[in-house]
Design a protein around this motif. Structure first.
Motif, PDB file in Angstrom:
ATOM      1  N   ALA A 293       0.850  -1.200   0.000  1.00 16.50           N
ATOM      2  CA  ALA A 293       0.000   0.000   0.000  1.00 16.50           C
ATOM      3  C   ALA A 293       0.879   1.242   0.000  1.00 16.50           C
ATOM      4  O   ALA A 293       1.796   1.354   0.811  1.00 16.50           O
ATOM      5  N   PRO A 294       0.625   2.198  -0.905  1.00 14.71           N
ATOM      6  CA  PRO A 294       1.421   3.431  -0.934  1.00 14.71           C
ATOM      7  C   PRO A 294       1.258   4.220   0.362  1.00 14.71           C
ATOM      8  O   PRO A 294       0.156   4.358   0.882  1.00 14.71           O
ATOM      9  N   VAL A 295       2.358   4.735   0.857  1.00 15.11           N
ATOM     10  CA  VAL A 295       2.345   5.468   2.120  1.00 15.11           C
ATOM     11  C   VAL A 295       1.422   6.678   2.037  1.00 15.11           C
ATOM     12  O   VAL A 295       0.611   6.921   2.945  1.00 15.11           O
ATOM     13  N   LEU A 296       1.524   7.453   0.963  1.00 16.83           N
ATOM     14  CA  LEU A 296       0.697   8.648   0.858  1.00 16.83           C
ATOM     15  C   LEU A 296      -0.790   8.300   0.805  1.00 16.83           C
ATOM     16  O   LEU A 296      -1.625   9.041   1.336  1.00 16.83           O
ATOM     17  N   GLN A 297      -1.126   7.181   0.190  1.00 18.82           N
ATOM     18  CA  GLN A 297      -2.531   6.795   0.110  1.00 18.82           C
ATOM     19  C   GLN A 297      -3.094   6.447   1.485  1.00 18.82           C
ATOM     20  O   GLN A 297      -4.206   6.865   1.835  1.00 18.82           O
ATOM     21  N   VAL A 298      -2.333   5.693   2.291  1.00 23.38           N
ATOM     22  CA  VAL A 298      -2.862   5.326   3.609  1.00 23.38           C
ATOM     23  C   VAL A 298      -2.940   6.559   4.513  1.00 23.38           C
ATOM     24  O   VAL A 298      -3.849   6.673   5.343  1.00 23.38           O
ATOM     25  N   LEU A 299      -2.017   7.477   4.348  1.00 23.73           N
ATOM     26  CA  LEU A 299      -2.078   8.699   5.143  1.00 23.73           C
ATOM     27  C   LEU A 299      -3.274   9.551   4.733  1.00 23.73           C
ATOM     28  O   LEU A 299      -3.969  10.117   5.579  1.00 23.73           O
TER      29      LEU A 299
ATOM     30  N   LEU B 278      -0.321  17.078  -4.855  1.00 20.32           N
ATOM     31  CA  LEU B 278       0.891  17.886  -4.907  1.00 20.32           C
ATOM     32  C   LEU B 278       2.075  17.138  -4.300  1.00 20.32           C
ATOM     33  O   LEU B 278       3.181  17.139  -4.856  1.00 20.32           O
ATOM     34  N   LEU B 279       1.853  16.462  -3.174  1.00 18.36           N
ATOM     35  CA  LEU B 279       2.942  15.728  -2.542  1.00 18.36           C
ATOM     36  C   LEU B 279       3.397  14.541  -3.389  1.00 18.36           C
ATOM     37  O   LEU B 279       4.583  14.218  -3.435  1.00 18.36           O
ATOM     38  N   ALA B 280       2.469  13.886  -4.052  1.00 23.68           N
ATOM     39  CA  ALA B 280       2.817  12.699  -4.839  1.00 23.68           C
ATOM     40  C   ALA B 280       3.433  13.051  -6.186  1.00 23.68           C
ATOM     41  O   ALA B 280       4.368  12.386  -6.645  1.00 23.68           O
TER      42      ALA B 280
END
Length: 419
Positions: free
Chosen positions: A85-91, A183-185
């Motif tokens: 699971a992508p870190v940014l997605q879970v956050l 923006l972060l991704a």
């Protein structure tokens, strides 16, 4: 731990803590944070003062009584995420649940206004989130392969993610989070490089400065500059010798051989401004000018990077007093807060400049987010041990290409300059 699994003692403590927090929030919302004393809260919750302080060590902590739950939840979202699971997605998913839960509270809007209206609460909230920042940054760093600048980039990602969790009035939590995590991704897409010249205000299309040429300062200006410098140097000497909190403004005026009235004429923002002399209006104007009058082919990100690189902790030619001021700020929370507020004061003006240069709609979320993130870079550099200029470079790369792509050797966006 649920109430069902708690012992009788723990259940009683939890109920007492909740009763105190509820009483405090009710009083703060009714009368304002500054108008309510800790004694008022203790009486309303029917507990002793000592009993209250066992649960809440400060008045500010009464407002944020679920700190540990938030910290544990957001860090666990990264550490315990499903494999792959992508870190940014879970956050993003965790924050959406958190913000929606907050929004469902009928007192949510009043709570946001309460924090915004009390500087002590705003500062406490910031420090609270900073305590989470380092732990979240470590979890993010561990989640991706290491690389040059990885720890700095992880700290910036943690800061910007937690920025989305701080209390404010979102018009649409999902839209705000989508804009932030896009923006972060992916990084800033540099729409200003594609904006047609006719989409920009006519007085801004030239790279030349519209400011009148500067003239050498006259005698009056030189004497004023000398007075300012004498006051600043006296303040720094006293702060470093005895500590910032133990020095009064009158002592500084005496040491600088000037009056209190003269000191406040030069430094109307009070004691903290003695460490960071300068006019905020001029600072904002210079930052906006850097965006509007960047060189041909230069992106907004690089224009702001180059502007910052000549100032504050990033400058290569800092004098001894400036170095002492930076060291003092790192060791003094009140000064760190003041420095961040000084940069953040440019947020609206910088957002407007970015929006106009990129020919974006006036309510574009990405421009507002980019401005918020850029203006936090000096504070991040203050928080991260090491080379401040390296921090500026790494976070600019992160905002250009996104995370974790910004850690690779992928070519920079078209129109950017190398450093």
């Amino acid at each position: 731990m649920t109430e069902a699994t708690m012992g009788r003692r723990e259940r009683k403590k939890a109920r007492t803590r909740q009763a105190i927090a509820d009483a405090a929030l009710q009083l703060f919302l009714e009368r304002g944070f500054d108008e309510v004393t800790v004694k008022d809260v203790a009486e309303a919750a029917d507990v002793s003062m000592s009993g209250l302080f066992k649960h809440f060590p400060t008045k500010e902590s009464l407002v944020f009584d679920q700190e540990d739950d938030v910290r544990a939840g957001i860090v666990s979202a990264v550490q315990d995420r499903p494999e792959g699971a992508p870190v940014l997605q879970v956050l993003r998913d965790w924050l959406l649940r958190y913000t929606c839960q907050k929004a469902d509270d009928p007192r949510a809007a009043a709570f946001v206004d309460l924090i915004a209206g009390a500087p002590a609460l705003s500062d406490h909230a910031r420090r609270m989130w900073l305590r989470y920042e380092q732990e979240l940054a470590e979890a993010i760093h561990q989640a991706e392969p290491d690389g040059p600048g990885a720890s700095i980039a992880a700290r910036a990602v943690a800061r910007f993610v937690l920025d989305s969790a701080q209390p404010r009035q979102p018009h649409d939590p999902g839209a705000d989070l989508d804009a932030a995590f896009t923006l972060l991704a992916n990084g800033w897409p540099a729409p200003e490089m594609r904006a047609a010249q006719h989409d920009r205000p006519q007085n801004l299309v030239s790279g030349a400065s519209l400011s009148p040429p500067t003239r050498p300062p006259g005698l009056r200006e030189r004497k004023k500059a000398q007075t300012r410098q004498a006051i600043t140097r006296a303040a720094l000497d006293l702060f470093i010798a005895r500590g910032y909190d133990d020095v009064g403004v009158r002592e500084i005026a005496d040491a600088a051989d000037t009056s209190i009235a003269t000191l406040f004429t030069y430094f109307p923002d009070g004691k903290a401004s003695l460490v960071f002399p300068g006019n905020r209006t001029d600072h904002i104007a210079a930052l906006v000018h850097a965006v509007h009058h960047r060189t041909a082919g230069q992106t907004i990100l690089r224009a702001v990077h180059d502007h910052m690189a000549e100032r504050g902790p990033f400058a290569a030619d800092l004098n001894p007093d400036e170095l002492r001021a930076l060291d003092l700020a790192r060791a003094t929370p009140e000064l760190s807060d003041y420095a961040l507020r000084s940069w953040s004061a440019a947020r609206d003006a910088l957002t407007t400049a970015i929006t106009r240069e990129a020919a974006l709609p006036h309510d574009d979320l990405s421009a507002r987010l980019l401005a918020r993130y850029l203006l936090q870079i000096p504070d991040l550099a203050n928080s991260i041990t090491g080379d401040a200029r390296r921090t500026l470079d790494v976070i600019t790369d992160l905002l250009e290409r996104g995370w974790p792509a910004g850690l690779t050797s992928t070519p920079r966006l078209e129109g950017t300059t190398e450093h």
